[in-house]
Write an enzyme that holds these catalytic residues in place. Structure first.
Site, PDB file in Angstrom:
ATOM      1  N   GLN A  42       6.603  -0.149   0.433  1.00 18.97           N
ATOM      2  CA  GLN A  42       5.540  -0.842  -0.301  1.00 18.97           C
ATOM      3  C   GLN A  42       5.250  -2.239   0.249  1.00 18.97           C
ATOM      4  O   GLN A  42       4.268  -2.853  -0.144  1.00 18.97           O
ATOM      5  CB  GLN A  42       5.911  -0.954  -1.789  1.00 18.97           C
ATOM      6  CG  GLN A  42       5.937   0.362  -2.528  1.00 18.97           C
ATOM      7  CD  GLN A  42       4.580   1.039  -2.621  1.00 18.97           C
ATOM      8  OE1 GLN A  42       3.534   0.422  -2.373  1.00 18.97           O
ATOM      9  NE2 GLN A  42       4.581   2.308  -2.966  1.00 18.97           N
ATOM     10  N   CYS A  48       4.459  11.544 -19.937  1.00 21.03           N
ATOM     11  CA  CYS A  48       3.521  12.652 -19.755  1.00 21.03           C
ATOM     12  C   CYS A  48       2.967  12.738 -18.346  1.00 21.03           C
ATOM     13  O   CYS A  48       2.452  13.762 -17.938  1.00 21.03           O
ATOM     14  CB  CYS A  48       2.365  12.533 -20.736  1.00 21.03           C
ATOM     15  SG  CYS A  48       2.885  12.900 -22.401  1.00 21.03           S
TER      16      CYS A  48
END
Lengths: 388, 276
Positions: A178, A324
Site C-alpha cells: 500500500q 456483511c
C-alpha cells in the site's frame, strides 16, 4: 452513469502511459526473453530496464529486485525464504493488522510448528513498540511488519523497527504493497531486508509484483523451476506486465511529490465535509501519520454493506469493514485490533483515492453520501435517541 | 459481490413499510447492533378478528436484511396471527426470489421477529435465560439451531452458519453444532424406514429378498466355505437350501435364524425362513 472510483487500495486503473508501453509486447513482440534468437532474447533488456525503474523508485540496486506474480507471492516468498534460510530459528513476529497475504501465511507456518507473536496496535492503529521490544529473542527468524495498513492507511515506524532489528541481526520484511508509489521510500537509508510490492496498486496491471531482497540477505526461492530472475523466481517472465510495472514506478517517481499534495487536499476535504454533514461519525486511525489517499470513516447506527450498495447506485465505489462485505460473519480484523467498537465497525467505509480522482467527484460524494446515511438511519432501529 | 435478485435490490432501495407504528399492539425485536443486524417489528392487530392490520419495520443491517424485513411485512399484512405464524423463513426467501445462501440468516431473522411480536401480543414472552446458548459470539440458542435445521433440512455446520450465524465467529461451537445435527438427522429417520418396508409389492419383496441373500448373506457363508440358495417364496415364508459346508453343519439352525433375522430387518418383520 459515471463511475466515481474511490477504492484505489483495492486496485487501481492502469495508467494510459503504462498501457501504451505494454501493448507492443502483448501483440507483435511476443518472444520469450530466455530464447537464444534475437526475436525473443533481445526482450531481456526490457526486463532489465523495468528492473532499474523499480529499483530507482525504492532507492535500491536493480539486482535487489525480483519480479513476481503479485504482492501475495512476494510476501509468501519472503517469509518462506527466511524460514528456510534459518531452520534452527522458530519464532516469527508480525502484527495483528497484516494483510491476509502475510497474516494467513504466518498462521499456516504456525500450524507447522513455528511460534508466532502478533504485535497489537493501539486505538489509533499505531504499532505497539513496547510489546514488540519485549517479544524479541534469539529465536526470531523474521519480523514482518506492513509499511502502511490497507484499511486505516496508518503508516508504521518501519525505520525505527528496522534499526532495532539490524542491531540484533534479525531479518526484517515489510509488506509495502500500500505504500509503494504513494509515499517516498528510500531503501538506501531504510534498514529493511525484504520488501513486497504489487503492480496493480500503483497503476500497473494485475498479475505482477516484485520483491526487494537486500544484497547479502540469505535467499531461498519459493517458486522452483527454470533459471529466470537469476534462479530466484522460476517461470517465464510476464514481460508486458513487468514493463508496465517499470513504467508505473517511473510515473510514481516523477509525480509523487505533487500527487501527495493533491491527494491530501481531496481526501481532507472529503473527510472534513462528511464529518460535518453526518453526525455520529468518526475517523478510524491515526490522522497524523497515514497514507495521503486513504480515510476510514465509521457511520454509527448503519451497516456498511447497505451504505456501499446505496452508493453503488450512484456509481460510487468504496469498501467497508463490515461483516456483511467480508464474505465471512466476522468484521474487519484490522478495526477489531484497533478496538473500534463493533457498532462503528459495522458502519465503516474506506475511501481510497488516486491521481485520477477529481474535485468534482469528491463534491458529488459529499453531496450524495449524507442523504444516504440519513435515509439508512431512518430505517435503523438504532440512533442516539433510540438506544436504551 | 453478492448476487442479489432484482426483488432484493428493489426492496433494499425502496423498502416498503419502513418505520414504527404508534402505540403498537405488538413489538418484535431480534438481533443486536453488535451482531451486525437487528430488526424491530411493530404490528397493529385487530383484536376481534386477530388480523394484522398494519406492520412496520426498522432494520439495522445489510441489503438483504432490509429487503427480508420489508418482505416479511408485506407477507403478513392482512393475515390472522395463526396464518402469519405459518410463514417460514423459506417463504420470505421465496418472496425475494431467493437469497444467497450466506444470507439466509436474514430471512430467519424476519421470521424470528414475527414470532417474538406475536408472543409479545399473546403475553407468552419467555425469558432469555431459559435458552441454552450454543454460539456465544452471536448469541444463538440450541432451540433455534434445531428449529432452523429441521425446517430448512440443513445437514452441515456450514449451513447452520449461513442460516443462523452460529459458528461464524470464533468457530469454537462448531463441534457442538455438529453434535446437534447428528442428534437430529441420525436418530430420528429410522422409524420412517420401517414404514417404507411395509409398502413393498410382492414383486419388490421377492427382488429385495433375493438381493439381501446375494449381497448380505451369501458372502458371509461363502467365507466359511458354505452357501445358501433361494428356492421359493410363499407369502412371507422364505424357503432356502443350505449348500457347501452348511450341509449337515451342526450350526445349521443358528445359520437359519441368522438369515431370518437379516431378512426381518431389511425386508419385512413378518418373514420366516425354512429349509425347502
Amino acid at each position: 452513469m459515471n463511475t466515481i472510483y474511490l477504492d484505489n487500495n483495492a486496485t487501481t486503473k492502469i495508467a494510459p502511459e503504462v498501457l501504451d508501453e505494454m501493448l507492443p509486447y502483448l501483440t507483435d513482440l511476443y518472444g520469450n526473453p530466455s530464447s537464444m534468437h534475437t526475436f525473443g532474447g533481445s526482450l531481456h533488456k526490457k526486463i532489465e530496464e523495468a528492473r532499474e525503474k523499480v529499483a530507482t523508485l525504492l532507492g535500491a540496486e536493480p539486482e535487489e529486485i525480483i519480479f513476481t506474480s503479485c504482492g501475495t507471492e512476494s510476501d509468501n516468498t519472503a517469509l518462506m525464504s527466511a524460514v528456510e534460510s534459518y531452520p534452527h530459528k522458530r519464532h516469527i513476529i508480525t502484527t495483528r493488522v497484516e494483510h491476509p497475504a502475510v497474516f494467513n501465511f504466518i498462521k499456516h507456518l504456525a500450524r507447522k510448528g513455528l511460534r508466532v507473536t502478533f504485535i497489537p496496535v493501539d486505538n489509533l492503529g499505531r504499532f505497539d513498540m513496547d510489546t514488540f521490544l519485549k517479544a524479541l529473542d534469539d529465536d526470531v527468524v523474521v519480523v514482518s511488519v506492513m509499511y502502511a495498513n490497507n484499511e486505516s492507511g496508518v503508516i508504521f515506524p518501519i525505520e525505527k523497527i528496522g534499526q532495532i532489528l539490524r542491531e540484533r541481526k534479525i531479518i526484517f520484511h515489510t509488506d509495502a504493497v500500500q505504500a509503494v508509489g504513494k509515499i517516498p521510500i528510500n531503501l538506501k537509508k531504510l534498514p529493511v531486508d525484504m520488501l513486497s510490492l504489487s503492480g496493480h496498486k500503483l497503476h500497473a496491471p494485475k498479475g505482477v509484483g516484485a520483491l526487494y531482497v537486500r544484497r547479502g540477505t540469505r535467499f531461498y526461492p519459493y517458486i522452483i523451476g527454470g533459471h529466470q530472475e537469476n534462479g530466484r523466481r522460476a517461470g517465464t517472465e510476464n514481460l508486458a506486465s513487468i514493463i508496465g510495472l517499470g513504467k508505473a514506478c517511473e510515473l510514481a517517481m516523477k509525480n509523487m511529490e505533487k500527487e501527495i499534495v493533491y491527494l491530501c487536499k481531496l481526501r481532507d476535504k472529503l473527510e472534513k465535509r462528511l464529518i460535518e454533514l453526518c453526525p455520529d461519525t468518526r475517523v478510524n486511525g491515526d490522522r497524523e501519520n497515514r497514507l495521503p489517499n486513504t480515510t476510514n470513516i465509521s457511520f454509527e447506527y448503519v451497516e456498511g454493506e447497505a451504505i456501499l450498495l446505496r452508493l453503488n447506485e450512484y456509481g460510487i465505489c468504496v469498501s467497508s469493514g463490515s461483516a456483511c462485505t467480508s464474505g465471512s460473519l466476522e468484521p474487519s480484523h484490522v478495526l477489531r485490533a484497533m478496538g473500534v467498537p463493533f457498532t462503528a465497525i459495522h458502519g465503516s467505509i474506506r475511501f481510497s483515492l488516486s491521481r485520477y480522482n477529481t474535485e468534482e467527484e469528491i463534491d458529488s460524494v459529499i453531496e450524495i453520501m449524507p442523504k444516504i446515511i440519513k435515509d439508512l438511519r431512518e430505517l435503523s432501529p438504532f440512533g442516539k435517541e433510540k438506544i436504551k | 459481490m453478492w448476487d442479489y435478485t432484482k426483488r432484493v435490490k428493489e426492496l433494499f432501495l425502496n423498502p416498503k413499510n419502513v418505520g414504527e407504528i404508534e402505540n403498537p399492539d405488538a413489538i418484535g425485536e431480534v438481533g443486536s447492533i453488535v451482531c451486525g443486524d437487528s430488526l424491530r417489528l411493530t404490528l397493529k392487530i385487530d383484536k376481534e378478528t386477530n388480523k394484522i392490520v398494519d406492520a412496520r419495520f426498522q432494520t439495522f443491517g445489510c441489503a438483504s436484511a432490509i429487503a427480508s424485513s420489508s418482505a416479511l411485512t408485506e407477507l403478513i399484512k392482512g393475515k390472522t396471527l395463526d396464518e402469519a405464524l405459518k410463514i417460514t423463513n423459506r417463504d420470505i426467501a421465496e418472496y425475494l426470489g431467493g437469497l444467497p445462501k450466506e444470507k439466509m440468516h436474514c430471512s430467519v431473522m424476519g421470521r424470528e421477529a414475527l414470532e417474538d411480536a406475536i408472543a409479545n401480543f399473546r403475553g407468552e414472552k419467555k425469558p432469555k435465560t431459559e435458552e441454552k446458548i450454543v454460539c456465544e459470539c452471536f448469541d444463538v440458542s440450541e432451540e433455534k439451531i434445531r428449529k432452523v435445521a429441521i425446517e430448512n433440512h440443513l445437514t452441515t455446520a456450514e449451513d447452520i452458519t449461513n442460516y443462523t450465524k452460529a459458528g461464524g465467529g470464533c468457530g469454537s461451537c462448531i463441534p457442538k453444532i455438529e453434535a446437534i445435527l447428528k442428534d437430529i438427522w441420525f436418530v430420528k429417520p429410522l422409524p420412517e424406514i420401517k414404514v417404507k418396508l411395509k409398502k413393498l409389492t410382492n414383486l419388490q419383496k421377492i427382488a429385495l429378498i433375493q438381493d439381501v441373500i446375494d449381497k448380505e448373506i451369501r458372502p458371509r457363508l461363502q467365507a466359511d466355505g458354505g452357501d445358501v440358495e433361494l428356492i421359493d417364496i410363499e407369502g412371507n415364508k422364505v424357503l432356502i437350501g443350505l449348500r457347501g459346508m452348511c450341509v449337515g453343519c451342526l450350526m445349521g439352525n443358528v445359520t437359519l435364524k441368522g438369515i431370518e433375522k437379516k431378512l426381518k430387518e431389511l425386508v419385512s418383520e413378518d418373514i420366516t425362513v425354512e429349509v425347502g
